[in-house]
Write a protein that holds these residues in place. Structure first.
Motif, PDB file in Angstrom:
ATOM      1  N   LEU A  58       0.231   8.088 -10.416  1.00  0.00           N
ATOM      2  CA  LEU A  58      -0.807   7.259  -9.801  1.00  0.00           C
ATOM      3  C   LEU A  58      -1.917   6.954 -10.796  1.00  0.00           C
ATOM      4  O   LEU A  58      -2.417   5.825 -10.850  1.00  0.00           O
ATOM      5  N   TYR A 107      -0.582   4.367 -13.134  1.00  0.00           N
ATOM      6  CA  TYR A 107      -0.523   3.072 -12.443  1.00  0.00           C
ATOM      7  C   TYR A 107      -1.912   2.433 -12.379  1.00  0.00           C
ATOM      8  O   TYR A 107      -2.064   1.222 -12.622  1.00  0.00           O
ATOM      9  N   LEU A 108      -2.931   3.237 -12.068  1.00  0.00           N
ATOM     10  CA  LEU A 108      -4.298   2.717 -12.002  1.00  0.00           C
ATOM     11  C   LEU A 108      -4.762   2.208 -13.358  1.00  0.00           C
ATOM     12  O   LEU A 108      -5.404   1.154 -13.461  1.00  0.00           O
ATOM     13  N   THR A 128       0.454  12.390  -8.646  1.00  0.00           N
ATOM     14  CA  THR A 128      -0.880  12.086  -9.173  1.00  0.00           C
ATOM     15  C   THR A 128      -0.858  11.611 -10.622  1.00  0.00           C
ATOM     16  O   THR A 128      -1.547  10.636 -10.955  1.00  0.00           O
ATOM     17  N   GLU A 148      -6.865   7.262  -2.366  1.00  0.00           N
ATOM     18  CA  GLU A 148      -5.678   8.113  -2.235  1.00  0.00           C
ATOM     19  C   GLU A 148      -5.684   9.220  -3.288  1.00  0.00           C
ATOM     20  O   GLU A 148      -5.378  10.378  -2.984  1.00  0.00           O
ATOM     21  N   LYS A 149      -6.066   8.886  -4.515  1.00  0.00           N
ATOM     22  CA  LYS A 149      -6.095   9.892  -5.592  1.00  0.00           C
ATOM     23  C   LYS A 149      -7.115  10.994  -5.291  1.00  0.00           C
ATOM     24  O   LYS A 149      -6.826  12.184  -5.446  1.00  0.00           O
ATOM     25  N   LYS A 165       1.301   3.807  -3.150  1.00  0.00           N
ATOM     26  CA  LYS A 165       0.374   4.875  -3.526  1.00  0.00           C
ATOM     27  C   LYS A 165       0.805   6.218  -2.971  1.00  0.00           C
ATOM     28  O   LYS A 165       0.496   7.263  -3.543  1.00  0.00           O
ATOM     29  N   GLU A 166       1.533   6.209  -1.852  1.00  0.00           N
ATOM     30  CA  GLU A 166       2.007   7.454  -1.254  1.00  0.00           C
ATOM     31  C   GLU A 166       3.219   8.020  -1.983  1.00  0.00           C
ATOM     32  O   GLU A 166       3.519   9.201  -1.837  1.00  0.00           O
ATOM     33  N   ASP A 170       0.813  -1.214   0.000  1.00  0.00           N
ATOM     34  CA  ASP A 170       0.000   0.000   0.000  1.00  0.00           C
ATOM     35  C   ASP A 170       0.849   1.267   0.000  1.00  0.00           C
ATOM     36  O   ASP A 170       0.381   2.336  -0.388  1.00  0.00           O
ATOM     37  N   THR A 198      -8.365   1.362  -2.645  1.00  0.00           N
ATOM     38  CA  THR A 198      -7.442   2.090  -1.769  1.00  0.00           C
ATOM     39  C   THR A 198      -6.627   3.109  -2.561  1.00  0.00           C
ATOM     40  O   THR A 198      -6.332   4.200  -2.071  1.00  0.00           O
ATOM     41  N   TYR A 199      -6.279   2.757  -3.793  1.00  0.00           N
ATOM     42  CA  TYR A 199      -5.523   3.683  -4.643  1.00  0.00           C
ATOM     43  C   TYR A 199      -6.417   4.815  -5.149  1.00  0.00           C
ATOM     44  O   TYR A 199      -5.987   5.966  -5.250  1.00  0.00           O
TER      45      TYR A 199
END
Length: 358
Positions: free
Chosen positions: A251, A254-255, A248, A272-273, A243-244, A240, A268-269
């Motif tokens: 991220l 990645y998604l 953006t 976070e976004k 994601k930090e 996890d 969870t990702y």
């Protein structure tokens, strides 16, 4: 900006940055006391340790940004009310709406700074912070994964490993399933698999291949086969924390890649976004609530205002945790989940503002 605006904005920003500075110092001391044994035993260079805490401060600051902007607002506004400064300001003909202008300016400025930091600056700091922890704090950069691991590598194609040793790149009970709709088209099972770091391929040993075309089923056994799959051991080690450490744009990329692979549990990702945008606005909303609450001189003074502020902060965190839990466990839309506390507290801010206008 008029003299009144400069006065209140100055008090606002000074109190906020002073509170954040105290928080940063206390957090660094506590964190160092917890990690000092690992830092000394692994002989971390002084410059590397200093750089770690340089990146640790933005992380802890961003984590508690809305709460500290709220407490700072209540603290300095309550002091002004206790000294009858706000009574003098409003008695001079200044409306409460006009009185809130410097709060809007100060809150808007901090909101903008937090917005930029959350999307681009803090992830970069988090990457260096996490690298330090993996090198000097955690037992190893990679872990021996004893738990079951599932990974989507393409749409409808899933990989399962009972465990994987990142030292020799070998995993047990390797399985690849290719599903079309509700039909299991192919299932490859191997007693163990070894990743070839040179060829970037997987060596499967004691293999059983089961194919199914809905009418006929076929089973083939092989002592060994070499296959190139679109994933590596590094993909199995993504926790996890990743994601930090992604800005953006990274991220989002990645998604998109994980969704293309068929990965389903990405809430969870997504949280976070969306959190990176909603959190700064939470600070702005809480600034308005703090100004409305603490602007009245009441019996109990600053102590009562601070106690009320801490209670509201606890309620805000509770709403945040509940909505995030619904997003991760009950399939609530992440965009809705992260904005629910802001909407609720936005309504509270409006009600308090209307009461002040009476």
């Amino acid at each position: 900006m008029k003299k009144l605006d400069r006065y209140i904005v100055g008090k606002f920003l000074t109190t906020f940055f002073f509170a954040i500075m105290i928080l940063a110092v206390i957090s660094c001391v506590i964190d160092y006391s917890e990690k000092v044994d690992n830092i000394v035993s692994k002989k971390a260079p002084l410059g590397v340790v200093v750089n770690y805490y340089k990146n640790f401060v933005p992380h802890i600051t961003a984590l508690l940004f809305p709460l500290f902007i709220f407490i700072a607002t209540i603290f300095f506004t309550s002091k002004m009310a206790y000294k009858s400064e706000i009574i003098a300001i409003l008695s001079s003909g200044v409306s409460f709406r006009r009185f809130l202008r410097p709060y809007v300016i100060g809150g808007g400025f901090l909101c903008l700074v937090s917005l930029v930091a959350n999307h681009w600056i803090i992830p970069v700091a988090n990457k260096q912070r996490i690298d330090f922890e993996n090198t000097y704090i955690n037992d190893a950069n990679f872990r021996y994964a004893a738990n079951d691991m599932h990974l989507g590598i393409a749409k409808g194609t899933y990989v399962y490993l009972q465990n994987f040793n990142f030292t020799n790149y070998m995993g047990n009970r390797f399985c690849v399933e290719r599903i079309e709709g509700t039909l299991l088209k192919e299932k490859i099972m191997a007693e163990y698999a070894i990743y070839d770091t040179v060829k970037k391929t997987w060596e499967l040993h004691n293999v059983m291949i089961r194919t199914n075309d809905s009418l006929h089923e076929k089973l083939v056994k092989l002592p060994m086969m070499e296959v190139k799959y679109p994933f590596s051991p590094r993909d199995l080690n993504k926790g996890d924390a990743i994601k930090e450490a992604l800005t953006t744009p990274q991220l989002v990329a990645y998604l998109e890649a994980e969704q293309l692979r068929g990965q389903e549990n990405l809430n969870t990702y997504l949280i976070e976004k969306e959190r990176r945008t909603s959190q700064p606005f939470a600070g702005f909303v809480l600034t308005m609530i703090g100004a409305c609450i603490a602007s009245r001189k009441i019996r109990g003074g600053s102590g009562f205002h601070l106690a009320l502020g801490i209670a509201l902060s606890a309620i805000y965190i509770m709403f945040q945790q509940i909505s995030n839990t619904f997003a991760t466990k009950a399939s609530l839309e992440p965009l809705i989940a992260v904005w629910i506390p802001n909407v609720i507290f936005g309504v509270v801010a409006y009600v308090l503002y209307r009461r002040q206008l009476r």
